[in-house]
Structure formats: structure tokens, C-alpha cells
Design an enzyme around this catalytic site. Structure first.
Site, PDB file in Angstrom:
ATOM      1  N   THR A  95      -3.357   1.796  -1.063  1.00 24.92           N
ATOM      2  CA  THR A  95      -2.066   1.650  -1.601  1.00 24.92           C
ATOM      3  C   THR A  95      -1.635   2.969  -1.383  1.00 24.92           C
ATOM      4  O   THR A  95      -0.806   3.180  -1.029  1.00 24.92           O
ATOM      5  CB  THR A  95      -1.901   1.264  -3.093  1.00 24.92           C
ATOM      6  OG1 THR A  95      -2.983   0.130  -3.752  1.00 24.92           O
ATOM      7  CG2 THR A  95      -0.979   1.188  -3.452  1.00 24.92           C
ATOM      8  N   ASN A 152      -6.052 -10.200   2.685  1.00 24.67           N
ATOM      9  CA  ASN A 152      -6.843  -9.604   1.807  1.00 24.67           C
ATOM     10  C   ASN A 152      -7.182 -11.760   1.026  1.00 24.67           C
ATOM     11  O   ASN A 152      -7.643 -12.008   0.671  1.00 24.67           O
ATOM     12  CB  ASN A 152      -6.236  -8.938   0.656  1.00 24.67           C
ATOM     13  CG  ASN A 152      -4.624  -9.310   0.571  1.00 24.67           C
ATOM     14  OD1 ASN A 152      -3.757  -8.901   1.449  1.00 24.67           O
ATOM     15  ND2 ASN A 152      -4.277  -9.423  -0.380  1.00 24.67           N
ATOM     16  N   CYS A 197      -4.172  -8.551  -7.277  1.00 21.30           N
ATOM     17  CA  CYS A 197      -3.461  -8.021  -8.187  1.00 21.30           C
ATOM     18  C   CYS A 197      -2.293  -8.639  -8.329  1.00 21.30           C
ATOM     19  O   CYS A 197      -1.164  -8.291  -8.947  1.00 21.30           O
ATOM     20  CB  CYS A 197      -3.177  -6.647  -7.021  1.00 21.30           C
ATOM     21  SG  CYS A 197      -2.539  -7.307  -5.403  1.00 21.30           S
TER      22      CYS A 197
HETATM   23  C1  LIG Z   1      -7.079  -3.583  -1.272  1.00 21.22           C
HETATM   24  C2  LIG Z   1      -6.524  -3.674  -0.875  1.00 21.22           C
HETATM   25  C3  LIG Z   1      -5.188  -2.899  -1.001  1.00 21.22           C
HETATM   26  C4  LIG Z   1      -5.505  -1.946  -1.925  1.00 21.22           C
HETATM   27  O1  LIG Z   1      -6.367  -0.938  -2.176  1.00 21.22           O
HETATM   28  P1  LIG Z   1      -6.660   0.112  -3.333  1.00 21.22           P
HETATM   29  O2  LIG Z   1      -7.720   0.902  -2.362  1.00 21.22           O
HETATM   30  O3  LIG Z   1      -7.136  -0.807  -4.387  1.00 21.22           O
HETATM   31  O4  LIG Z   1      -5.432   0.658  -3.637  1.00 21.22           O
HETATM   32  C5  LIG Z   1      -4.338  -2.589   0.372  1.00 21.22           C
HETATM   33  N1  LIG Z   1      -4.495  -3.751   1.402  1.00 21.22           N
HETATM   34  C6  LIG Z   1      -5.061  -4.822   1.130  1.00 21.22           C
HETATM   35  C7  LIG Z   1      -5.567  -5.779   2.727  1.00 21.22           C
HETATM   36  C8  LIG Z   1      -6.794  -4.780   0.070  1.00 21.22           C
HETATM   37  O5  LIG Z   1      -6.949  -5.895   0.975  1.00 21.22           O
END
Ligand SMILES: *Cc1c(COP(=O)(O)O)cnc(C)c1O
Length: 397
Positions: A76, A155, A330
Site C-alpha cells: 500500500t 489479487n 480488504c
Molecule cells: C495485498 C495487496 C496490496 C496491499 O499490500 P499491503 O502490504 O497489505 O499494504 C496491494 N496490492 C495488491 C495487489 C495486493 O494483493
């Protein structure tokens, strides 16, 4: 049955820390606790040396150099630093950014934020398989486009975008390319040189590392990317990200990636077999559809829509057997249909009844068999109960 914890198939949300990763981290909480920025004594030197080894591992795995790696708190923050950092550094050259409708909120929200500051953002559509069209991308690029941000692997549906083609398209026009590789790193080959990637975000907790640590790759040569820092302070990370380095987490990230890259080929093969077995079992049910491209996808991802059922009811019906998600973890408190599935052209109703399976390093064939059986019975039971949910049209996020 109810006393046992459910089988974990939510590996796109997060993964457990591999015991070997934890073991590598532990001495850096206690014995080697020094601040890597303390350049006057041995405590600092040993911490700095360990951080440097992690940096080297990460850089080597994506064909970058150690100086091009900036540690962040996760993907993030890496996405925010890349997008806002480039926007702020290049706004005098142009204020147009191109991204994709199916990106993670950690890309979409910084883009929306920038729109509020006067930037213009194009959100590219995807085809029904979840892939962007290179021609459409090329047509969207303008003289004032400063950045293209396209995720490596989605994701929710695991779809792999054609990064090398996207990279070539951007490089030809002198436009920077950022990729959110949170789901892709350690699972598919990434090469910032061959693929012409200028910025790349990654995170440890999707690959059996700890939460709260990630990194941003920032190209230093041909071209050298300028980045406006988003955290100001002690000037760590060559001024690109201030704050005392979180040494144990950085060691954990390095170890997690080293393990992932060591075993990538065989591990992906095993997961692909388990995933295909699960998909074969589910296909015995009528009206179950695969979401996302059948082959251009992560080996550990399966995303299906079950027609005529409510996704939340399905997840609840399965909760004692299997822990999984009906969309992005999320946004699981959000009852609106997944923006990714909607971008594929699904109706709200079909988008609702979706299951995302994320197979992991520790998933066994026996677990897949149990999950397949549980899905089969739960879907049959829910369908026979003849509870018809009203269509969900009208609900928007
Ligand atoms: C999990 C994820 C994020 C966020 O990552 P964090 O380390 O939890 O902040 C961003 N982009 C994708 C594609 C993700 O799968």
C-alpha cells in the site's frame, strides 16, 4: 468438526510466516537490535550489513541493483509512494496517469486522490478474461501522460497482465511504468530490465513473510526516476522514505523472497495441480463459472461464480470447513459487488456469488479434497433450499 480450525485457502489476503523466515528474524529483535543508521559502532554496522544483504537478495531477484530498493511498510505504501511520488515530481511535464479498472484499491485510491488535485486519470477497461488490450493502452497514451500503473497479477482473479508488452509500449513513448507486484513476486518471473519496469511494489506477507514490510523498486538509470518523498524526516533510504528501518521485518522480507525464488518452479507446479483438481471437482456442479483468463493467471488462484446464490450465504455455509473470501479481503465489509468482477462484465447477481480460493505453500491434496466436497454439498443444499435472493442491482459502492 466445529472445534477444528477451517482449512485456510485465503492466501491472496495473507499467508502465515514460514518458520524459516521467523527463525531468521528473531536475533534482530534482541541480540542484533542496532539502528542500521548508527554508523559509529558495531550495533549499527551489523544491522546495516544484514539490511544490505536483504536489499541485495531482493534486487537480484528482479534484476535490479540494491540502491534501487526502498523499504516501505508494505505494498500500500509502495504504491502510494510510486504514484504520488511520480505525480509530484513530474507534474510540470504532464498531469495524465493511466491505470486499469481492476487494480487494487491501493492504486485506485491514490489515483482518485490525485484527480482531486487536478490530475487526469484514465481507467482502462479489461476484456471478459480480465486482460487489458495493448492497442487500447497505446491509444490512451498522450503527450502529457507521465505514468502508467498496471498490476502484474490480480489479487481477486489472479490474471497476469502482459507486462513486457506494456513495458515496451511505455518505453517507446518515454512514459514511466509502475507495477503493483504484490501478488506476483515469488510466483512468476519478474525482470525490470527485460520488462521495462520503472517502479515495482512488493510486500512480504503475501509470500510467507511478516506483515508490515514491503519495498518499492525505483529505477536509477535509463531513465533515472525522480520521486518526491511522501514521508519526510531523518532522510533514510536516500531521502526517499524517512523512518528508522524495521530491521527484523526487512530480514524477514529478504528471507521470504529467497525461499520463494528458490522453490518457485516446483512450488507453482504443485499449486497448479491442486488448483486444477479443485476446479475439476467444482465443474461437476451446474452453473459454476471460472472468473478470469483460464491460463494467463496465477497458479494458486481459482475464482468462481456460482449462479443463483448469494456469495455471503455461501461463505457462511462453508466457514467451518474452509476460510476463503468472496472478493478482496480488504473490502469484505463492503457488501457491494467486487469492482473486479464487474469490470469483467458480470451482472451484480453473478458477481455476488463468487468464491476466491488462494492455495498456499502449506496446502495439502487432502485439504483440497475436503474443500471440494464441502463446496459440493453446501452449494447443492443452498440451491435446494430454494431461498431466492432478490437481485442486488442498485447497490453501488
Ligand atoms: C495485498 C495487496 C496490496 C496491499 O499490500 P499491503 O502490504 O497489505 O499494504 C496491494 N496490492 C495488491 C495487489 C495486493 O494483493
Amino acid at each position: 468438526m466445529s472445534h477444528r480450525r477451517p482449512i485456510y485457502l485465503d492466501c491472496h489476503a495473507t499467508t502465515p510466516v514460514d518458520p524459516r523466515v521467523l527463525e531468521a528474524m528473531l536475533p534482530f529483535f534482541t541480540e542484533h537490535f542496532g539502528n542500521p543508521a548508527s554508523s559509529g559502532h558495531a550495533y549499527g554496522w551489523e544491522a546495516e550489513a544484514a539490511v544490505q544483504r536483504s536489499r541485495e537478495i531482493i534486487a537480484a531477484g528482479i534484476s535490479a541493483t540494491p540502491e534501487e530498493i526502498v523499504f516501505t511498510s508494505g505494498a500500500t505504501e509502495a504504491n502510494n509512494l510510486a504514484i504520488k511520488g511520480v505525480a509530484e515530481a513530474y507534474f510540470s511535464r504532464g498531469r495524465h496517469i493511466v491505470t486499469v479498472q481492476t487494480e487494487h484499491s491501493a492504486v485506485l485510491d491514490p489515483c482518485r486522490y490525485l484527480e482531486g488535485l487536478g490530475f487526469e486519470v484514465t481507467y482502462l477497461p479489461v476484456n471478459q478474461d480480465g486482460l487489458i488490450d495493448i492497442e487500447t493502452l497505446a491509444q490512451s497514451l498522450r503527450a502529457d501522460t507521465i505514468l502508467v500503473s498496471v498490476m502484474a497479477a490480480n489479487n481477486e482473479i489472479g490474471v497476469l497482465q502482459p507486462l513486457a508488452e506494456i513495458g515496451a509500449c511505455c518505453r517507446d513513448r518515454g512514459i514511466l511504468l509502475h507495477t503493483d507486484a504484490a501478488q506476483a513476486v515469488g510466483k512468476i518471473d519478474l525482470n525490470v530490465q527485460a520488462q521495462n519496469i520503472d517502479l515495482l511494489s512488493l510486500t512480504a506477507h503475501k509470500i510467507y513473510g511478516p506483515k508490515g514490510i514491503g519495498a518499492l523498486y525505483v529505477r536509477r538509470r535509463a531513465p533515472r526516476v525522480s520521486l518526491a518523498p511522501q514521508l519526510h524526516g531523518g532522510g533514510q533510504e536516500r531521502g526517499r522514505r524517512s523512518g528508522t528501518l524495521y530491521t527484523p521485518q526487512i530480514i524477514g522480507l529478504g528471507k521470504a523472497l529467497a525461499l520463494a525464488w528458490e522453490t518457485q518452479t516446483s512450488e507453482q507446479q504443485t499449486m497448479r495441480q491442486l488448483r486444477d483438481r479443485l476446479w475439476h471437482s467444482l465443474q461437476n456442479l451446474p452453473d459454476v463459472y471460472l472468473n478470469g483468463h483460464p491460463t494467463q493467471r496465477l497458479a494458486n488462484n481459482l475464482n468462481v461464480s456460482v449462479a443463483g446464490l448469494d456469495g455471503q450465504a455461501l461463505i457462511l455455509g462453508l466457514k467451518n470447513t474452509v476460510a476463503l473470501s468472496s472478493g478482496a479481503a480488504c473490502s469484505s465489509t463492503n457488501t457491494a459487488p467486487s469492482h473486479v468482477l464487474k469490470a469483467l462484465g458480470h451482472s451484480d447477481e453473478l458477481a455476488y456469488a463468487s468464491l476466491r480460493f488462494g492455495i498456499g505453500r502449506f496446502t495439502t491434496a487432502d485439504e483440497i479434497k475436503q474443500v471440494a466436497q464441502a463446496c459440493f454439498t453446501t452449494i447443492q443444499t443452498l440451491r435446494q433450499s430454494k431461498v431466492h435472493h432478490p437481485p442486488h442491482s442498485g447497490i453501488r459502492n
